[in-house]
Design a protein around this motif. Structure first.
Motif, PDB file in Angstrom:
ATOM      1  N   TRP A 151     -34.860  29.588  70.160  1.00  0.00           N
ATOM      2  CA  TRP A 151     -36.677  29.009  70.674  1.00  0.00           C
ATOM      3  C   TRP A 151     -37.944  30.230  71.645  1.00  0.00           C
ATOM      4  N   CYS A 152     -37.138  31.324  71.944  1.00  0.00           N
ATOM      5  CA  CYS A 152     -37.746  32.542  72.306  1.00  0.00           C
ATOM      6  C   CYS A 152     -38.204  33.130  71.579  1.00  0.00           C
ATOM      7  N   ILE A 153     -37.518  33.554  70.165  1.00  0.00           N
ATOM      8  CA  ILE A 153     -38.134  34.034  69.183  1.00  0.00           C
ATOM      9  C   ILE A 153     -39.249  33.002  68.423  1.00  0.00           C
ATOM     10  N   ALA A 154     -39.114  31.823  68.227  1.00  0.00           N
ATOM     11  CA  ALA A 154     -40.398  30.905  68.024  1.00  0.00           C
ATOM     12  C   ALA A 154     -41.621  31.468  69.093  1.00  0.00           C
ATOM     13  N   SER A 193     -20.930  26.626  74.026  1.00  0.00           N
ATOM     14  CA  SER A 193     -21.325  27.219  74.891  1.00  0.00           C
ATOM     15  C   SER A 193     -22.571  28.561  73.428  1.00  0.00           C
ATOM     16  N   TYR A 194     -21.643  28.534  72.511  1.00  0.00           N
ATOM     17  CA  TYR A 194     -22.478  29.628  71.074  1.00  0.00           C
ATOM     18  C   TYR A 194     -23.520  28.889  71.126  1.00  0.00           C
ATOM     19  N   THR A 195     -23.560  27.451  70.238  1.00  0.00           N
ATOM     20  CA  THR A 195     -24.140  26.535  69.399  1.00  0.00           C
ATOM     21  C   THR A 195     -25.679  26.585  70.669  1.00  0.00           C
ATOM     22  N   LEU A 196     -25.854  26.164  71.734  1.00  0.00           N
ATOM     23  CA  LEU A 196     -26.855  26.059  72.883  1.00  0.00           C
ATOM     24  C   LEU A 196     -27.196  27.258  73.057  1.00  0.00           C
ATOM     25  N   GLU A 197     -26.371  28.350  73.632  1.00  0.00           N
ATOM     26  CA  GLU A 197     -26.995  29.753  73.608  1.00  0.00           C
ATOM     27  C   GLU A 197     -27.888  30.244  72.600  1.00  0.00           C
ATOM     28  N   TYR A 198     -27.405  30.240  71.123  1.00  0.00           N
ATOM     29  CA  TYR A 198     -28.373  30.281  70.235  1.00  0.00           C
ATOM     30  C   TYR A 198     -29.274  29.996  70.055  1.00  0.00           C
ATOM     31  N   ALA A 199     -29.311  28.726  70.575  1.00  0.00           N
ATOM     32  CA  ALA A 199     -30.442  27.726  70.029  1.00  0.00           C
ATOM     33  C   ALA A 199     -31.407  28.091  70.818  1.00  0.00           C
ATOM     34  N   CYS A 211     -36.808  28.194  82.728  1.00  0.00           N
ATOM     35  CA  CYS A 211     -37.002  28.564  80.751  1.00  0.00           C
ATOM     36  C   CYS A 211     -37.769  29.983  81.082  1.00  0.00           C
ATOM     37  N   PRO A 212     -36.789  31.007  81.482  1.00  0.00           N
ATOM     38  CA  PRO A 212     -37.508  32.305  80.885  1.00  0.00           C
ATOM     39  C   PRO A 212     -37.508  32.720  79.668  1.00  0.00           C
ATOM     40  N   GLY A 213     -38.871  32.795  78.817  1.00  0.00           N
ATOM     41  CA  GLY A 213     -39.978  33.085  77.748  1.00  0.00           C
ATOM     42  C   GLY A 213     -41.250  31.943  78.155  1.00  0.00           C
ATOM     43  N   ASP A 214     -40.975  31.171  78.580  1.00  0.00           N
ATOM     44  CA  ASP A 214     -42.096  29.823  79.501  1.00  0.00           C
ATOM     45  C   ASP A 214     -42.568  30.560  80.938  1.00  0.00           C
ATOM     46  N   THR A 215     -44.151  30.362  80.636  1.00  0.00           N
ATOM     47  CA  THR A 215     -44.613  31.257  81.905  1.00  0.00           C
ATOM     48  C   THR A 215     -44.554  30.408  83.190  1.00  0.00           C
ATOM     49  N   VAL A 254     -29.972  23.389  78.248  1.00  0.00           N
ATOM     50  CA  VAL A 254     -31.168  23.204  76.563  1.00  0.00           C
ATOM     51  C   VAL A 254     -32.138  23.261  77.514  1.00  0.00           C
ATOM     52  N   PRO A 255     -32.344  24.437  77.873  1.00  0.00           N
ATOM     53  CA  PRO A 255     -33.582  24.388  79.037  1.00  0.00           C
ATOM     54  C   PRO A 255     -35.095  24.422  78.169  1.00  0.00           C
ATOM     55  N   HIS A 256     -35.295  25.030  77.042  1.00  0.00           N
ATOM     56  CA  HIS A 256     -36.497  24.490  75.898  1.00  0.00           C
ATOM     57  C   HIS A 256     -36.839  23.847  76.082  1.00  0.00           C
TER      58      HIS A 256
END
Length: 786
Positions: A525-528, A515-521, A701-705, A597-599
């Motif tokens: 991506w959102c920061i990117a 959970s931690y690793t996937l959520e942080y990843a 994938c919020p962060g994508d339109t 891994v929505p991104h």
């Protein structure tokens, strides 16, 4: 009480209220009167109003919503409270048979024991009792049985008959004030009493109350972690609630009670519900020779004689700032209104907000489910400012918004970034601006300079995991919602990732490491995405690389994600494999969390063995899900980790399966009844998922339109757009020939032109227009593949 008994009670309620007619007057559902569009009349606040773990079949319980009166995003919720203690954030559960009072603040739909439940008011007659007591009778008190047949809840209104006293109670609210109306019997010793120590999940630790005149009191209650509350104190909530209250009938006599609580006594959740503590409060002495009092466990009472059916109201203004703020809120919002005026105003406010989406088609139950869900998305994040724009900031001092935004609180980030805030980007972008400004100012004022994942009254509670404020930020920015300090927000997002992220090892070593690793990843991506939009090429590259951290915890031997230790070795694989709850995953199992891994769906699919293998596994995941959709090891809609998963079929070029399963979830996981939400409502997330999916669109994938297109429940859905953020005035989805057996999209038109994509860009929605879907009984395996 057994579930069969609860169902029997509901039948009695329905028939008593409606005399065999419709469900309108008892639950607020059914068609609005006349031709005027009145979605507020379709709201049933009893949906989800249960904390019962036996009904849920799991320790998390059910919806945990409250049935009482509030306004859209209001600071005040005037709601019946049936229990103190346990994991009962709304203070109410439908199966309880007694009411201990009516609180003026309440949380909605959350676990972790809850908080608020302050300023508990109870009308009583006869000898005074200083404690509510227990429903089982082990300690008697002022709580009363109530007549289920008289219990009525609507948007902005609640009423019930207290049978022990023969008193009818009605409630309504303004954004920062509440009102109670009591219809008393004839009695020489009627009263209004207020438990100032009351707090869900614990107690306020210090109170002050002053009698201003024969009808008015003012004061405050201080709530700290030492008194339990959110997370039984672990949530670090620390607030003071100020009140200014006025009775319509003068008190002929008044007084206080003050329990002598030893300094060494602990005062958290289980402490204050234990028999020794309750006995100490029950024996509290009465004090009648002073006009103000300060203490550790106070109550106030005002008495008068009443005639048969005499009506007495109590109006209360609240503030989290100071006494002046409570009085100012009172004078601005409620001083000149009577009960009917407050009630009618609340109804109008709900109609205005709920009219942001207009639906037609579907059954009467489906309409009620839809508008109740939309109603539940409009409880939080709630107003935290006074009428003059003042609020207490993260540094504990008073600040002002300067009319730039409305300061808000209760950001259940881990839940609401998935559906709740994407919904608001369409119908209420100003709310999104408010929330981001609230998070940014908190990060600045507190000196922490990073975003909290679960904020409540300025507390960095640390509840749940991930960096969920970052996807809310990125999603808002790419959709053109930018009325906040973007550079500061970007800096705080980066700080959040550095403080809570996969930096040191490229993954997070933990027993909950999946959970931690996937959520942080995903947050990286959102920061990117945000960095790219801001022209920060170096940061965009850095964080896009970090977004690939999910690859480091995929075990090719097991063919799935797996938690790693700090030395790089794997935690032992459990006997029950991917369906082992809590193995590497918070409130879920690897089978559920591993799809997150929505991104980078293409990269995830490659790791998992390719499209065909993933489609087979994904189909199995849904087909093994029980029909009731309650807590389970497969598609567990009762909790958030899986909420994007039905839309993976769209990304895998099998959109008819997205259509099939979202319609199935809408039909089975949401119902027009008390147990009608299969899991905790979670501050609007569970309901927002329904609103979007039932409308026919939802992000993956919020962060994508990109917004996924799925099968609408309704024939027509109109989204009213905000002219400050959209060029169009409304976006309409029409489902031709729709029905319970016609759930598959055959073809589509966008603004009159053939459309063969199973997704639509947010910018198309913001431009306004019409998406027409033509429905059929069988899948069209050629549509939506472009």
């Amino acid at each position: 009480m057994k579930i069969k008994q609860l169902k029997l009670i509901r039948l009695v309620v329905i028939f008593t209220c409606l005399s065999g007619l419709m469900l309108i007057s008892c639950t607020g559902s059914g068609k609005p009167a006349g031709d005027e569009f009145s979605p507020a009349d379709l709201v049933n606040p009893f949906i989800g109003a249960s904390t019962s773990t036996s009904a849920a079949g799991v320790y998390h319980g059910l919806g945990k919503t409250f049935p009482g009166a509030t306004t859209p995003y209001g600071m005040v919720q005037v709601s019946p409270n049936t229990i103190t203690g346990g994991d009962n954030s709304p203070g109410y559960s439908f199966e309880h048979e007694t009411i201990e009072g009516f609180a003026f603040t309440q949380m909605s739909g959350v676990g972790w024991y809850g908080d608020l439940g302050n300023f508990l008011v109870m009308p009583t007659t006869g000898p005074l009792k200083t404690i509510a007591g227990k429903e089982d009778g082990s300690i008697s008190g002022y709580r009363s049985r109530y007549d289920k047949g008289t219990e009525l809840a609507k948007a902005g209104y609640y009423s019930v008959k207290l049978t022990d006293y023969g008193i009818r109670v009605e409630s309504s609210a303004t954004p920062r004030c509440g009102i109670l109306k009591f219809t008393f019997p004839e009695n020489k010793q009627s009263r209004i009493q207020v438990d100032l120590a009351r707090r869900v999940g614990g107690t306020s630790v210090e109170q002050y109350v002053k009698v201003v005149d024969s009808t008015t009191i003012q004061g405050w209650m201080r709530c700290t972690p030492e008194g339990g509350g959110w997370g039984d104190g672990e949530g670090k909530v620390n607030y003071t609630l100020y009140f200014y209250a006025r009775s319509s009938k003068p008190f002929e006599q008044y007084g206080f009670w003050s329990a002598d609580i030893p300094a060494e006594w602990k005062r958290k959740r289980e402490d204050v519900t234990a028999i020794p503590y309750l006995e100490r409060v029950a024996s509290a002495p009465l004090i009648t020779d002073v006009d103000e009092l300060h203490g550790k466990h106070l109550g106030f009472f005002g008495e008068f004689a009443t005639l048969e059916k005499e009506e007495v109201t109590m109006k209360v203004g609240l503030s989290f700032v100071d006494l002046e703020g409570a009085e100012k809120n009172f004078n601005r919002e409620i001083a000149d209104l009577d009960f009917e005026g407050v009630k009618e105003q609340a109804h109008r406010m709900w109609n205005q907000e709920l009219s942001r989406i207009k639906i037609s088609g579907g059954s009467e139950d489906e309409k009620t489910i839809f508008y109740t869900a939309l109603y539940h998305t409009m409880i939080d994040p709630r107003i935290f400012t006074d009428v003059d724009g003042r609020y207490v900031g993260g540094d504990g001092t008073v600040h002002s918004t300067g009319e730039r935004f409305t300061k808000r609180t209760i950001f259940s980030g881990w839940d609401v970034f998935r559906s709740q805030f994407p919904l608001q980007t369409i119908i209420n972008p100003q709310l999104v601006n408010d929330q981001l400004n609230s998070l940014i100012t908190l990060a600045e004022e507190s000196g922490r300079e990073y975003f909290e994942r679960w904020e409540i009254m300025n507390a960095y509670s640390g509840c749940m995991i991930g960096n969920p404020a970052i996807p809310v930020l990125a999603d808002a920015y790419v959709k053109g919602i930018r009325s906040y300090d973007v550079e500061k927000a970007f800096r705080y997002a980066v700080n959040s990732s550095r403080r809570f992220g996969n930096d040191s090892l490229g993954y997070t070593p933990s027993t909950l490491g999946i959970s931690y690793t996937l959520e942080y990843a995903y947050a990286d991506w959102c920061i990117a995405r945000l960095a790219e939009a801001l022209g920060k090429k170096e940061e965009a590259g850095e964080y896009m690389k970090k977004s690939q951290a999910y690859r480091s915890i995929f075990d090719p031997e097991m063919g799935w994600f797996r938690p790693r230790k700090e030395d790089g070795s794997w935690y032992p694989w459990p006997e029950t494999g991917r369906t082992t709850e809590w193995y590497g995953s918070i409130e879920s199992n690897p089978y559920q969390q591993g799809w997150f891994v929505p991104h980078d769906v293409e990269g995830m699919v490659e790791l998992m063995g390719g499209r065909e293998r993933v489609l087979e596994d994904l189909t199995r995941f849904f087909e093994l899900t029980p029909a009731h959709f309650l807590w389970n090891d497969y598609y567990n809609h009762a909790n958030e980790p899986v909420h994007f998963v039905p839309f993976l079929f769209n990304r895998l070029n099998q959109p008819w399966s997205t259509q099939k399963w979202t319609r199935s979830i809408c039909a089975r996981a949401y119902r027009n009844e008390v147990e009608g939400i299969v899991g905790n409502e979670d501050a609007g997330q569970m309901s927002a998922w329904y609103v979007l999916a039932a409308s026919g669109i939802h992000p993956a994938c919020p962060g994508d339109t990109r917004m996924e297109i799925t099968s609408p429940v309704f024939e027509r859905v109109e989204f009213r757009l905000d002219p400050a953020h959209a060029t169009g005035d409304k976006f309409t989805i029409i489902a031709h020939d729709n029905g319970p057996d016609r759930i598959y999209i055959q073809r589509a038109l966008l603004n009159g032109k053939e459309y063969n994509k199973c997704y639509i860009d947010f910018n198309e929605i913001a431009r306004g227009g019409v998406l027409e879907l033509f429905m059929g009984e069988q899948p069209n395996e050629k549509w939506g593949l472009e």
